[in-house]
Write an enzyme that holds these catalytic residues in place. Structure first.
Site, short mmCIF file in Angstrom:
data_model
loop_
_atom_site.label_atom_id
_atom_site.label_comp_id
_atom_site.label_asym_id
_atom_site.label_seq_id
_atom_site.Cartn_x
_atom_site.Cartn_y
_atom_site.Cartn_z
N GLN A 238 7.00 54.45 -27.51
CA GLN A 238 7.31 55.48 -28.14
C GLN A 238 6.30 56.19 -29.09
O GLN A 238 6.14 57.46 -29.61
CB GLN A 238 8.77 55.39 -29.17
CG GLN A 238 9.87 55.14 -28.15
CD GLN A 238 11.09 54.53 -29.00
OE1 GLN A 238 11.62 53.91 -28.91
NE2 GLN A 238 11.38 55.47 -30.04
N ARG A 385 18.15 54.67 -32.95
CA ARG A 385 18.59 56.10 -32.85
C ARG A 385 18.85 56.49 -34.28
O ARG A 385 19.84 56.90 -34.80
CB ARG A 385 19.74 56.32 -32.15
CG ARG A 385 19.70 57.85 -31.54
CD ARG A 385 20.87 58.05 -30.54
NE ARG A 385 20.97 59.43 -30.18
CZ ARG A 385 20.80 59.78 -28.93
NH1 ARG A 385 20.90 58.97 -28.00
NH2 ARG A 385 20.84 61.08 -28.51
N CYS A 386 17.86 56.06 -35.22
CA CYS A 386 18.05 56.12 -36.71
C CYS A 386 16.92 56.26 -37.33
O CYS A 386 15.89 55.91 -36.89
CB CYS A 386 18.71 55.07 -37.23
SG CYS A 386 18.58 54.32 -38.93
N GLU A 761 19.28 61.98 -33.72
CA GLU A 761 19.95 60.64 -34.37
C GLU A 761 21.31 60.77 -35.27
O GLU A 761 22.02 59.93 -35.34
CB GLU A 761 18.98 59.92 -35.06
CG GLU A 761 17.57 59.89 -34.36
CD GLU A 761 16.46 59.13 -34.87
OE1 GLU A 761 15.88 58.43 -34.11
OE2 GLU A 761 16.43 59.07 -36.20
#
Lengths: 805, 164
Positions: A238, A385-386, A761
Site C-alpha cells: 500500500q 480501513r481506519c 474509511e
C-alpha cells in the site's frame, strides 16, 4: 449534430468526465477480462518459491532447528533460519511503531504461527513439502494471552530482548510487558468535571481483535541482479516508496538500486502497509540464490500472522449534567499489541489518532491515556480501513453516548443533537488537541432522522416492547444511531511522519503534445479506483478529458515519492497534490494561450477546456491547442513542455462525518439479528465520483457489519489462535449482507484545494457503532447496559439469557 | 513426483500438460496455461476467487485436481467474451453497475454468475444472492454485484423478448 454548431458549455463539460460525474471505472476493462496484473500472476524465468515453517506454540523456547531432511528434498535450494540472517543483521527488523520484530524466530517464539524458517524450492509444492520436514524442538513457556494480566507482577517475560530497558520508543515502560503509555488532555480539569458531575457513566468497551483479510493475501517477488547490484521487489504494498526506503535501510542496497513495484492489489484495508518477514526472507533468498523468489501467503498465514487490527479495551467515562449536556470525557485504553508493536501509525502516534475520541461533541474537557502491552499473539495493530485507531475512538464515544442517553432517559439522537459541535464553531478546537476543519452535524443527523422516519421507528419499537412484555412476540427491535467524526488525511509534516519521512503526498503530471496526459502518483490504489477518480480531478482542473489521462501508481522508479494509500489519505493528500500540480500547469497554459492570442495573460480566462479572451468568448485556445504549442511555440523566456510536480504537505487533517442509522430485529430465542434497514449519510466534502463513493460506503459498511456481528481473531488460554481460516473467520456472503441506503450532505473542507475530505474509511468507522448500538438498544428496555462485540447469534442469545428473556 | 498427462478443453481450445496427481486445477490453469484470471484467495473453498465453469457446473478450481478435469470442458474469465470479441453482458454489467473494486473476486464472480444465469435466466434478487453465496467479495458489499447480474440478465433476455 450540425458540425458548424459549436458544442455548448454543458457538452464540453460532459466530455471532460470531470469531478462530480459518475464516470465508469477505467480499471474495470482489464479486471472484467481477467487481465489484472496481481503479484501472484508474475512468473519470471528460474523463479523459486518460499514457504514458512511456523511455530506450533504461542510461547516457547527453541532448543534446536534441524533443516537437514528439508534440505535433502530434491528441488529445495535453501532453508533459512535466524542463524543465517544474523550475520546480515536481518534476523530482526524495525517496525513502523518504533519497536523491533523478529524476522525469523531468534531463540524463542512469541506467538503461534510465528515464522521460524524459510524454505526455498523450485516449486511451491516442494517448498511446502520440505517445510513439513523441518524439525523444531521446543521448550514450552507459560503463555500470556489476556492483556489484562500482562502487567501482573508475576506475568511471564515475553520480550527478553528488552530486558533492562525501562523506556521504549514512546517513553517510559512500567513493566516488562509494557510498551508505552500515551496520554493526552487535561487530567486535572477532567477529574474536576467528574467530581462535580450530576450524572456519570462508566463502562469497559472492548473492541475485539479482528483482521482486514483482503481477498488477496500478502505476497511478493524479489529479484536480485548480482551483476548490477539491483533489487527489484514486486509486492502487495500500500506504500511502495516506504517499502523501498525500509529495504534500503535494512539491506544496505543503495535506494536508487532498489525498484519497488506494487502492481494491481486485491484489496488492502490496512493489511498491506507494513513490512513482513516474508518480504525480508524473499529478498535475502534472492540475494543468496541469485534467482527471483516468490512468496505467497495462504489464508491461514494471513489471518494468523500478518497485521491484526483493533484489540482495544476502552474504559470509558462520561460526565454530564442531568439535562444531558456533556461536561467531561475520560478514557483509559488497554491496547493489546501482541508480541511486537507493529502498528502502522505515524511515528509519533503510538495510539494513532485515538484522541479524536471526543467525537462530534463539544466536550469542555477530556483526558485519555493508552497503555500498550505485549501478549503472545500475532503482532500488528494496523489501521483496518481506519485512520489510525479512529474506528476504536468512534466506537468508544458512540457507545458511550448511547449508554449516557440510557442513564439520562433521553433519546440517543436527541442527546447527540444537544451536544454537537455547532456549525458556527468551526474551525473547532477539540479538548484533545485537534482542529476540526468544517462540519454541519445538526443538518446531517436531522436529514437522516427524517429519511428513516425516526419518530415512527421509536413508536414502533415501544409498541413491540410492550407486546414482548405481554408475551405476544419473541422479537425485539433496536435502532442504532451513530454520528461519527473522522480524522483522515495524514498528515501535516508538523505532526505526522513515518520513520522520519513527512507524510506529504505527490503528483506529477505531464501533458503530451497531442493534449493527452500521464499523471504519476505517490499513492497506490487497492481497489479504490484511483485511475478513474484522479483523472477526473485533472480533467476539471485543466480541461483535458479524463479519458485522455493515464494515471500510474506503484512504480517507485517513475512515481514521485509518496507515503501511499491508507488512512483515507489519498483524496485529502494526493488529491490535493493533483490539484496543485494541475494548477501549475494551468498557470503555464495561461501564459501560452495569451501568447497565442496575442493578449496579456491577465486578459485571458479559463473556461472549461480552454482559455478565452475576457469579453471575447469566440477568441480562445483549447487545451489541446495549448498543449501542442507548449512543444513548439512557447512565449519568449518560457521553457518548452507542459508538466508539473507537486509535493503536498497538508495544513491540517480533514474531518469527514456522517449519520448512520440501523434498524435491527432480533429473535431472542435464537439470537439471530436481522438488519431491517441501514441508512448511511456521509459528508465527505466535495464529491469527486458519486458512484465510487457509494461503492466505498457499501463495502465499508459490509466490513463494519462483519466486525460488529461476527468477526474475531480469538486465542485460547494457551495461545492457540482459534479459527484463523475462512471456516471460522466471518466474512459475510451476499446472503447475510444487508442492503445499504446511502445519502449525503456536502460540507467542503476549507483548507483542501478542491474541498474533498476522503470517504473510504468512514463506513467502517461509523458502521460498527451503529450495528452495536442497534443490538444494545434492542436489549436496553430489559435492563441491558452494554453487550460486548461481536454480536453473533450465540453471544446475542447468551446476552438475552442473562437478561432473563 | 511422477507426472500424469492430462488433456482438456479450455475456452474452446484443446490443451494438454504434465501434472502431478496432486496438482490443483487452479495451479494448472494459472501456471501451466498462464490463464491468471482466476485467483486464489483461500485454501478452504470458501472464497470462490478460483471459480471456473467445468462441464456445465461452477467449480472452485482450488478444490479440484487437474487430473480430475481430464477430458473436461472448462471456461474461464479469459473465455467469457463473445465470439465477435465484444464483451459478455456480465462483463459489461459489472462495469456499468460498479460491481467490482479491487477486481480480485471478479473473474470467479462473473463465472459463477454465468452459470447462475444459464440455470435461471431471470433470477430474483434473493436468488442471485443465494446463487453467488459461494463467492466472497471484500470490497463491494455485493449490492452492485447483484445489480450487475440483474443488468446482464435483462440484457441477455432482451432479444428473446423481442422475438416473442
Amino acid at each position: 449534430m450540425n458540425e458548424m454548431t459549436p458544442p455548448t458549455a454543458a457538452e464540453r463539460t460532459d466530455k471532460l468526465q470531470g469531478m462530480g460525474c459518475r464516470r465508469k471505472r477505467v480499471e474495470d476493462v482489464r479486471f472484467t477480462q481477467g487481465r489484472g496484473n496481481y503479484v501472484d500472476d508474475l512468473k519470471l524465468p528460474g523463479m523459486l518459491y518460499g514457504d514458512f515453517v511456523r511455530s506450533s506454540y504461542g510461547h516457547a523456547r527453541i532448543k534446536s532447528i534441524d533443516t537437514s531432511k528439508a534440505k535433502a528434498v530434491p528441488g529445495v535450494v535453501a532453508v533459512l533460519t535466524a542463524a543465517d540472517l544474523a550475520p546480515l543483521k536481518l534476523h530482526w527488523m524495525p517496525t513502523l511503531a518504533g519497536d523491533v520484530q523478529m524476522v525469523l524466530a531468534d531463540g524463542k517464539v512469541l506467538f503461534q504461527n510465528q515464522e521460524i524458517a524459510f524454505v526455498v524450492a523450485n516449486d511451491r509444492y516442494v517448498a511446502a513439502d520440505a517445510a513439513e520436514l523441518v524439525e523444531v524442538e521446543y521448550e514450552e513457556l507459560p503463555p500470556l494471552v489476556d492483556p489484562f494480566k500482562a502487567m501482573a507482577p508475576d506475568a511471564p517475560v515475553l520480550r527478553e530482548d528488552l530486558a533492562g530497558k525501562t523506556s521504549g520508543a514512546h517513553g517510559p515502560r512500567k513493566h516488562h510487558n509494557h510498551i508505552f503509555e500515551w496520554t493526552v488532555g487535561d487530567r486535572e480539569a477532567t477529574d474536576l468535571a467528574f467530581r462535580d458531575a450530576e450524572v456519570t457513566i462508566k463502562e469497559m468497551l472492548s473492541y475485539q481483535r479482528v483482521h482486514p483479510s483482503p481477498l488477496e493475501t500478502c505476497q511478493c517477488v524479489a529479484s536480485f541482479d548480482k551483476i548490477k547490484g539491483e533489487l527489484t521487489l514486486w509486492g502487495t504494498f500500500q506504500a511502495p516508496h516506504v517499502v523501498r526506503t525500509v529495504a534500503a535501510i535494512l539491506s544496505g542496497i543503495p535506494e536508487h538500486k532498489i525498484h519497488v513495484i506494487a502492481p494491481d492489489i486485491g484489496g488492502g484495508f490496512g493489511n498491506k502497509v507494513g513490512v513482513y518477514p516474508g518480504y525480508v526472507c524473499s529478498v535475502v533468498a534472492s540475494i543468496v540464490t541469485g534467482k527471483p523468489v516468490k512468496w505467497v501467503e495462504d489464508r491461514i498465514e494471513n489471518l494468523s500472522a500478518t497485521a491484526f487490527a483493533r484489540d482495544y479495551h476502552m474504559t470509558t467515562e462520561i460526565a454530564a449534567t442531568k439535562d444531558g449536556k456533556v461536561t467531561g470525557l475520560r478514557v483509559h485504553v488497554l491496547a493489546d499489541h501482541g508480541a511486537f508493536d507493529a502498528c502502522a501509525d505515524p511515528s509519533k502516534w503510538p495510539a494513532g489518532f485515538f484522541n479524536i475520541v471526543t467525537g462530534s461533541y463539544d466536550f469542555p474537557t477530556a483526558h485519555c491515556s493508552v497503555d500498550g502491552v505485549y501478549t503472545n499473539k500475532a503482532p500488528g495493530g494496523v489501521a483496518y480501513r481506519c485512520s489510525f485507531r479512529v474506528t476504536e475512538a468512534a466506537y468508544c464515544i458512540e457507545r458511550g453516548m448511547d449508554i449516557l442517553a440510557q442513564k439520562l432517559g433521553m433519546d440517543p439522537a436527541e442527546l447527540r443533537l444537544k451536544n454537537f459541535v455547532r456549525r458556527e464553531q468551526f474551525p473547532y478546537q477539540s479538548a484533545l488537541g485537534w482542529e476540526y476543519d468544517s462540519g454541519d452535524y445538526h443538518t446531517a443527523l436531522r436529514q437522516g432522522m427524517e429519511k428513516v422516519g425516526y419518530t415512527a421507528l421509536r413508536a414502533e419499537q415501544k409498541a413491540k416492547q410492550e407486546a414482548f412484555r405481554r408475551g405476544e412476540t419473541r422479537e425485539i427491535m433496536g435502532v442504532g444511531v451513530c454520528f461519527f467524526t473522522e480524522i483522515v488525511g495524514a498528515g501535516p509534516s508538523k505532526n505526522c511522519d513515518i520513520l522520519g519521512i513527512a507524510m506529504f503526498d505527490s503528483c506529477e503530471i505531464r501533458i503530451h503534445p497531442t493534449g493527452a496526459a500521464i499523471a504519476r502518483m505517490g499513492t497506490k490504489s487497492q481497489g479504490q479506483g484511483h485511475e478513474t477518480t484522479y483523472a477526473q480531478i485533472i480533467a476539471s482542473e485543466i480541461g483535458i478529458p479524463a479519458d485522455d489521462i493515464m494515471v500510474e501508481e506503484g512504480n517507485t522508479d517513475t512515481a514521485p515519492y509518496g507515503l501511499g494509500t491508507y488512512g483515507s489519505r489519498s483524496t485529502p493528500v494526493a488529491g490535493a497534490a493533483i490539484a496543485t500540480a494541475a494548477r501549475k500547469i494551468k498557470a503555464k497554459a495561461q501564459m501560452i494561450a495569451a501568447y497565442l492570442l496575442e493578449v496579456h495573460h491577465d486578459d485571458v480566462e479559463f473556461d472549461i477546456d480552454r482559455f478565452r479572451v475576457k469579453g471575447l468568448p469566440e477568441k480562445f485556445k483549447t487545451m489541446k491547442e495549448i498543449s501542442w504549442a507548449a512543444y513548439n511555440a512557447v512565449p519568449p523566456g518560457l521553457e518548452p513542455g507542459l508538466e508539473a510536480v507537486s509535493y503536498y504537505d497538508p495544513p491540517n487533517m480533514t474531518y469527514p462525518f456522517g449519520a448512520y442509522i440501523c434498524v435491527m430485529d432480533i429473535d431472542v430465542d435464537t439470537g439471530v439479528c436481522k438488519v431491517r434497514r441501514f441508512y448511511a449519510l456521509d459528508d465527505c466534502g466535495t464529491r469527486i465520483n458519486p458512484m465510487i463513493i457509494e461503492g466505498q460506503v457499501h463495502g465499508g459498511l459490509t466490513e463494519a457489519f462483519a466486525i460488529a456481528m461476527g468477526q474475531e481473531i480469538a486465542y485460547d488460554e494457551i495461545g492457540n489462535v482459534k479459527g484463523a481460516s475462512l471456516m471460522d473467520f466471518f466474512l459475510p456472503t451476499a446472503v447475510e449482507t444487508p442492503k445499504w441506503e446511502t445519502d449525503f450532505t456536502v460540507t467542503p473542507s476549507p483548507h483542501h484545494p478542491i474541498g474533498a475530505k476522503g470517504v473510504g474509511e468512514s463506513p467502517n468507522v461509523g458502521g460498527v457503532p451503529a450495528f452495536s448500538n442497534a443490538v444494545n438498544d434492542a436489549f436496553a428496555f430489559l435492563g441491558n447496559t452494554h453487550i460486548q462485540m461481536p454480536h453473533d447469534a450465540w453471544r446475542v442469545w447468551q446476552a438475552g439469557q442473562k437478561l432473563g428473556v | 513426483m511422477a507426472k500424469t498427462h492430462v488433456t482438456m478443453t479450455v475456452n474452446g481450445q484443446a490443451v494438454e500438460g504434465l501434472v502431478e496427481p496432486r496438482t490443483l486445477l487452479i495451479h494448472f490453469l494459472r501456471e501451466n496455461l498462464s490463464l491468471t484470471g482466476a485467483h486464489i484467495g483461500c485454501e478452504t473453498s470458501h472464497c470462490g476467487a478460483c471459480t471456473v465453469d467445468l462441464d456445465g457446473q461452477s467449480v472452485k478450481s482450488c478444490t479440484v485436481f487437474a487430473v480430475q478435469a481430464q477430458g473436461a470442458d472448462i471456461r474461464t474469465i479469459e473465455g467469457m467474451a463473445n465470439p465477435d470479441g465484444t464483451l459478455h453482458a456480465l462483463q459489461d454489467g459489472f462495469r456499468e453497475m460498479h460491481g467490482l473494486q479491487c477486481g480480485f473476486c471478479t473473474p470467479g464472480m462473473i463465472l459463477r454468475a454465468y452459470r447462475l444465469l444459464q440455470e435461471n435466466p431471470n433470477p430474483t434478487e434473493d436468488e442471485i444472492r443465494m446463487g453467488i453465496s459461494g463467492n466472497l467479495c471484500r470490497c463491494t458489499g455485493y449490492q452492485n454485484i447483484v445489480a450487475a447480474i440483474q443488468y446482464a440478465a435483462a440484457k441477455l433476455s432482451a432479444p428473446q423478448e423481442q422475438a416473442a
